[in-house]
Design a protein around this motif. Sequence first.
Motif, PDB file in Angstrom:
ATOM      1  N   LEU A  51       0.865  -1.174   0.000  1.00 19.23           N
ATOM      2  CA  LEU A  51       0.000   0.000   0.000  1.00 19.23           C
ATOM      3  C   LEU A  51       0.906   1.230   0.000  1.00 19.23           C
ATOM      4  CD1 LEU A  51      -2.750  -1.028   2.598  1.00 19.23           C
ATOM      5  CD2 LEU A  51      -2.826  -1.208   0.096  1.00 19.23           C
ATOM      6  N   THR A  52       0.990   1.882  -1.115  1.00 14.62           N
ATOM      7  CA  THR A  52       1.831   3.075  -1.239  1.00 14.62           C
ATOM      8  C   THR A  52       1.183   4.232  -0.504  1.00 14.62           C
ATOM      9  OG1 THR A  52       2.589   2.327  -3.403  1.00 14.62           O
ATOM     10  CG2 THR A  52       2.941   4.647  -2.860  1.00 14.62           C
ATOM     11  N   ALA A  53       1.923   4.820   0.430  1.00 14.59           N
ATOM     12  CA  ALA A  53       1.374   5.902   1.248  1.00 14.59           C
ATOM     13  C   ALA A  53       1.931   7.241   0.802  1.00 14.59           C
ATOM     14  CB  ALA A  53       1.684   5.670   2.721  1.00 14.59           C
ATOM     15  N   ALA A  54       1.049   8.245   0.760  1.00 15.74           N
ATOM     16  CA  ALA A  54       1.455   9.613   0.457  1.00 15.74           C
ATOM     17  C   ALA A  54       1.884  10.299   1.740  1.00 15.74           C
ATOM     18  CB  ALA A  54       0.294  10.368  -0.175  1.00 15.74           C
ATOM     19  N   PRO A  55       2.618  11.392   1.651  1.00 12.21           N
ATOM     20  CA  PRO A  55       2.935  12.166   2.861  1.00 12.21           C
ATOM     21  C   PRO A  55       1.651  12.591   3.560  1.00 12.21           C
ATOM     22  CG  PRO A  55       4.238  12.927   0.992  1.00 12.21           C
ATOM     23  CD  PRO A  55       3.228  11.970   0.440  1.00 12.21           C
ATOM     24  N   PRO A  56       1.651  12.662   4.883  1.00 10.59           N
ATOM     25  CA  PRO A  56       0.429  13.044   5.604  1.00 10.59           C
ATOM     26  C   PRO A  56       0.015  14.470   5.280  1.00 10.59           C
ATOM     27  CG  PRO A  56       2.327  13.020   7.079  1.00 10.59           C
ATOM     28  CD  PRO A  56       2.787  12.429   5.787  1.00 10.59           C
ATOM     29  N   GLY A  57      -1.261  14.736   5.508  1.00 11.34           N
ATOM     30  CA  GLY A  57      -1.750  16.097   5.354  1.00 11.34           C
ATOM     31  C   GLY A  57      -2.707  16.305   4.211  1.00 11.34           C
ATOM     32  N   ALA A  58      -3.034  15.248   3.456  1.00  8.26           N
ATOM     33  CA  ALA A  58      -3.904  15.418   2.291  1.00  8.26           C
ATOM     34  C   ALA A  58      -5.282  15.941   2.665  1.00  8.26           C
ATOM     35  CB  ALA A  58      -4.032  14.099   1.535  1.00  8.26           C
ATOM     36  N   LEU A  59      -5.740  15.640   3.888  1.00 13.30           N
ATOM     37  CA  LEU A  59      -7.078  16.067   4.302  1.00 13.30           C
ATOM     38  C   LEU A  59      -7.024  17.186   5.331  1.00 13.30           C
ATOM     39  CD1 LEU A  59      -8.902  12.612   4.567  1.00 13.30           C
ATOM     40  CD2 LEU A  59      -8.570  14.086   2.567  1.00 13.30           C
ATOM     41  N   ASP A  60      -5.858  17.771   5.532  1.00  7.65           N
ATOM     42  CA  ASP A  60      -5.739  18.878   6.489  1.00  7.65           C
ATOM     43  C   ASP A  60      -6.633  20.042   6.077  1.00  7.65           C
ATOM     44  OD1 ASP A  60      -3.896  17.405   7.832  1.00  7.65           O
ATOM     45  OD2 ASP A  60      -2.149  18.637   7.330  1.00  7.65           O
ATOM     46  N   ALA A  85     -11.514   3.455  12.507  1.00  6.27           N
ATOM     47  CA  ALA A  85     -10.480   3.534  11.470  1.00  6.27           C
ATOM     48  C   ALA A  85     -11.028   4.259  10.256  1.00  6.27           C
ATOM     49  CB  ALA A  85      -9.994   2.146  11.071  1.00  6.27           C
ATOM     50  N   LEU A  86     -10.170   5.051   9.628  1.00  6.42           N
ATOM     51  CA  LEU A  86     -10.506   5.692   8.359  1.00  6.42           C
ATOM     52  C   LEU A  86      -9.302   5.579   7.437  1.00  6.42           C
ATOM     53  CD1 LEU A  86     -12.429   7.422   6.593  1.00  6.42           C
ATOM     54  CD2 LEU A  86     -11.221   9.435   7.487  1.00  6.42           C
ATOM     55  N   LEU A  87      -9.487   4.892   6.310  1.00  4.67           N
ATOM     56  CA  LEU A  87      -8.458   4.780   5.282  1.00  4.67           C
ATOM     57  C   LEU A  87      -9.006   5.374   3.998  1.00  4.67           C
ATOM     58  CD1 LEU A  87      -7.429   2.710   7.413  1.00  4.67           C
ATOM     59  CD2 LEU A  87      -6.560   1.352   5.509  1.00  4.67           C
ATOM     60  N   VAL A  88      -8.226   6.246   3.385  1.00  2.00           N
ATOM     61  CA  VAL A  88      -8.622   6.891   2.137  1.00  2.00           C
ATOM     62  C   VAL A  88      -7.543   6.623   1.099  1.00  2.00           C
ATOM     63  CG1 VAL A  88      -9.195   9.067   0.996  1.00  2.00           C
ATOM     64  CG2 VAL A  88      -9.849   8.709   3.399  1.00  2.00           C
ATOM     65  N   MET A  89      -7.936   5.981  -0.002  1.00  2.62           N
ATOM     66  CA  MET A  89      -7.013   5.714  -1.097  1.00  2.62           C
ATOM     67  C   MET A  89      -7.471   6.503  -2.318  1.00  2.62           C
ATOM     68  SD  MET A  89      -5.742   2.064  -2.669  1.00  2.62           S
ATOM     69  CE  MET A  89      -4.519   1.789  -1.394  1.00  2.62           C
ATOM     70  N   VAL A  95      -3.709   8.000   0.986  1.00  5.29           N
ATOM     71  CA  VAL A  95      -3.435   9.391   1.363  1.00  5.29           C
ATOM     72  C   VAL A  95      -3.816   9.690   2.813  1.00  5.29           C
ATOM     73  CG1 VAL A  95      -3.730  10.184  -1.015  1.00  5.29           C
ATOM     74  CG2 VAL A  95      -5.696  10.208   0.538  1.00  5.29           C
ATOM     75  N   HIS A  96      -4.550   8.756   3.438  1.00  4.27           N
ATOM     76  CA  HIS A  96      -4.931   8.971   4.843  1.00  4.27           C
ATOM     77  C   HIS A  96      -5.160   7.616   5.493  1.00  4.27           C
ATOM     78  CE1 HIS A  96      -6.635  11.467   8.132  1.00  4.27           C
ATOM     79  NE2 HIS A  96      -7.385  10.405   8.354  1.00  4.27           N
ATOM     80  N   GLU A  97      -4.531   7.392   6.642  1.00  2.15           N
ATOM     81  CA  GLU A  97      -4.713   6.152   7.405  1.00  2.15           C
ATOM     82  C   GLU A  97      -4.716   6.529   8.881  1.00  2.15           C
ATOM     83  OE1 GLU A  97      -2.957   1.586   7.780  1.00  2.15           O
ATOM     84  OE2 GLU A  97      -1.781   3.135   6.768  1.00  2.15           O
ATOM     85  N   GLN A  98      -5.833   6.300   9.536  1.00  4.52           N
ATOM     86  CA  GLN A  98      -6.003   6.768  10.909  1.00  4.52           C
ATOM     87  C   GLN A  98      -6.748   5.720  11.728  1.00  4.52           C
ATOM     88  OE1 GLN A  98      -8.163  10.461  11.073  1.00  4.52           O
ATOM     89  NE2 GLN A  98      -7.791  10.789  13.253  1.00  4.52           N
ATOM     90  N   TYR A  99      -6.274   5.490  12.955  1.00  6.64           N
ATOM     91  CA  TYR A  99      -6.904   4.539  13.875  1.00  6.64           C
ATOM     92  C   TYR A  99      -7.169   5.251  15.198  1.00  6.64           C
ATOM     93  CZ  TYR A  99      -5.163   1.280  10.392  1.00  6.64           C
ATOM     94  OH  TYR A  99      -4.904   0.648   9.208  1.00  6.64           O
ATOM     95  N   LEU A 100      -8.333   4.991  15.763  1.00  7.94           N
ATOM     96  CA  LEU A 100      -8.773   5.689  16.965  1.00  7.94           C
ATOM     97  C   LEU A 100      -9.238   4.700  18.026  1.00  7.94           C
ATOM     98  CD1 LEU A 100     -10.833   8.369  15.033  1.00  7.94           C
ATOM     99  CD2 LEU A 100      -8.679   8.805  16.225  1.00  7.94           C
ATOM    100  N   HIS A 101      -9.372   5.188  19.255  1.00 13.68           N
ATOM    101  CA  HIS A 101      -9.913   4.415  20.374  1.00 13.68           C
ATOM    102  C   HIS A 101      -9.141   3.129  20.644  1.00 13.68           C
ATOM    103  CE1 HIS A 101     -13.515   6.737  18.900  1.00 13.68           C
ATOM    104  NE2 HIS A 101     -13.440   7.122  20.159  1.00 13.68           N
ATOM    105  N   GLY A 102      -7.847   3.128  20.343  1.00 13.90           N
ATOM    106  CA  GLY A 102      -7.024   1.964  20.635  1.00 13.90           C
ATOM    107  C   GLY A 102      -7.109   0.850  19.622  1.00 13.90           C
ATOM    108  N   TYR A 103      -7.907   1.037  18.571  1.00 22.29           N
ATOM    109  CA  TYR A 103      -7.994   0.004  17.532  1.00 22.29           C
ATOM    110  C   TYR A 103      -6.682  -0.043  16.755  1.00 22.29           C
ATOM    111  CZ  TYR A 103      -9.413  -2.413  13.295  1.00 22.29           C
ATOM    112  OH  TYR A 103      -9.481  -3.294  12.241  1.00 22.29           O
ATOM    113  N   GLU A 104      -6.218  -1.254  16.439  1.00 26.00           N
ATOM    114  CA  GLU A 104      -4.913  -1.444  15.818  1.00 26.00           C
ATOM    115  C   GLU A 104      -5.038  -1.989  14.396  1.00 26.00           C
ATOM    116  OE1 GLU A 104      -1.822  -2.715  19.062  1.00 26.00           O
ATOM    117  OE2 GLU A 104      -3.679  -3.835  19.399  1.00 26.00           O
ATOM    118  N   PRO A 105      -4.105  -1.628  13.512  1.00 20.04           N
ATOM    119  CA  PRO A 105      -4.219  -1.990  12.095  1.00 20.04           C
ATOM    120  C   PRO A 105      -4.291  -3.484  11.819  1.00 20.04           C
ATOM    121  CG  PRO A 105      -2.544  -0.289  12.394  1.00 20.04           C
ATOM    122  CD  PRO A 105      -2.948  -0.745  13.766  1.00 20.04           C
TER     123      PRO A 105
END
Length: 398
Positions: A51-60, A85-89, A95-105
């Motif tokens: 999964l190719t990841a972009a630099p963070p900040g695409a949704l800032d 979790a929110l993943l945006v490709m 371009v965005h990969e985020q995990y909340l509330h202690g949930y792990e990838p």
Amino acid sequence: MTGIPGIPPLADLVWARGYTDPAWARRHMTAARELVPSRCVRRATGTPTPLTAAPPGALDGLALAGPDGRRLPLAELLARAETDALLVMHRGTLVHEQYLHGYEPHVPHFNASAAKSYLGLLAATLAHEGLLDRGTRVTKYVPELAGTAFGEARVDDLLHMGTRMSYAGRPYDKALEAQRYFAVLAPRLRPYGYSGPATIREHLSTARSTGAPGVEFRYENGNVEALAEVLRRVTGTTTSALLSEMIWSRIGTEEDAYYLLDADGTEAASGGFGATARDLVRLGETLRCGGATGGRQVVPEAVASTIVSGVQDGHPRRVRFPGAPASTPATLSYHDLWWIPNDPYGSFMASGIHGQRLFVSPGLDLVIVHYASQIVSPAVPAVPLVQAFLAIGTHLQG
């Protein structure tokens, strides 16, 4: 006192139990396979598809419409949605990969009814390959369903929630029947003195037709469970092995997925599936690319392309957007167990009750995976996720 319109009888109140605390819901969303028996859906044996990841900040700086229409920062919207979790490709790049509330990838997350869409892919592929006849009555494949609402239907009716039924002679109530279905799977959810079905097959056997199939859209788990049984008879294998062989092991997944099982060892195909967000985004990207990944065709292009184009105006599968005012044109359609937002971008979506979404938008070059532990209650306004996803997509396109 009985017969009050809109109010369930006292005997049914036990079935209306639900998750009233997001933390409790999250416990089940992330640990369901520890609570009831499960069966593995095997991952790819080789190197996972990177999964190719972009630099963070695409949704800032992005603001999105909240439940009341006010624009909210992304972080606040995710908080309102109880996002795990929110993943945006976008255009093949994460371009965005985020995990909340202690949930792990690496932890599989319950997909709930989003699982229906994955079974729809299997059925549509088998039909495309000539192994399954959409126009044939279900009893040809599963004779034991003769006399039930599902046995009298065609395979295509199951794929489009086109049956009308009542279970065990009860007036049909979608929410209560969902709770009764959960009780079939999980003995802990059964009330004291429960004497109803203990397996999915027993549950299906109590369904009786209350109207001709193929006329009206009625979203009901039984359609999917009956379809899953058809696929097991056609292929001679379990739902878990079938999904692994046809899709999961072929899209470069990192982790095994799983299905929850009933007391017979039968998969809960309509909502018992769990997988990581990273692997689900791989599935979404495969579909966005016409069913292909890694230089090979996993899902036939004809199947991937007709998820949206197969919808017909005037067909009962075309339904109003939940909660949309009668004065608005907002609609959803339903095709092969996928939701179709009818937007200009050819988007389609797998959707689960607590905020689980796999959103694919070829026109926006977009795939979004959203996992959540939302509370389903009239007192908790629903977050407009589809509108948020489209706003994210148009923002990235711009």
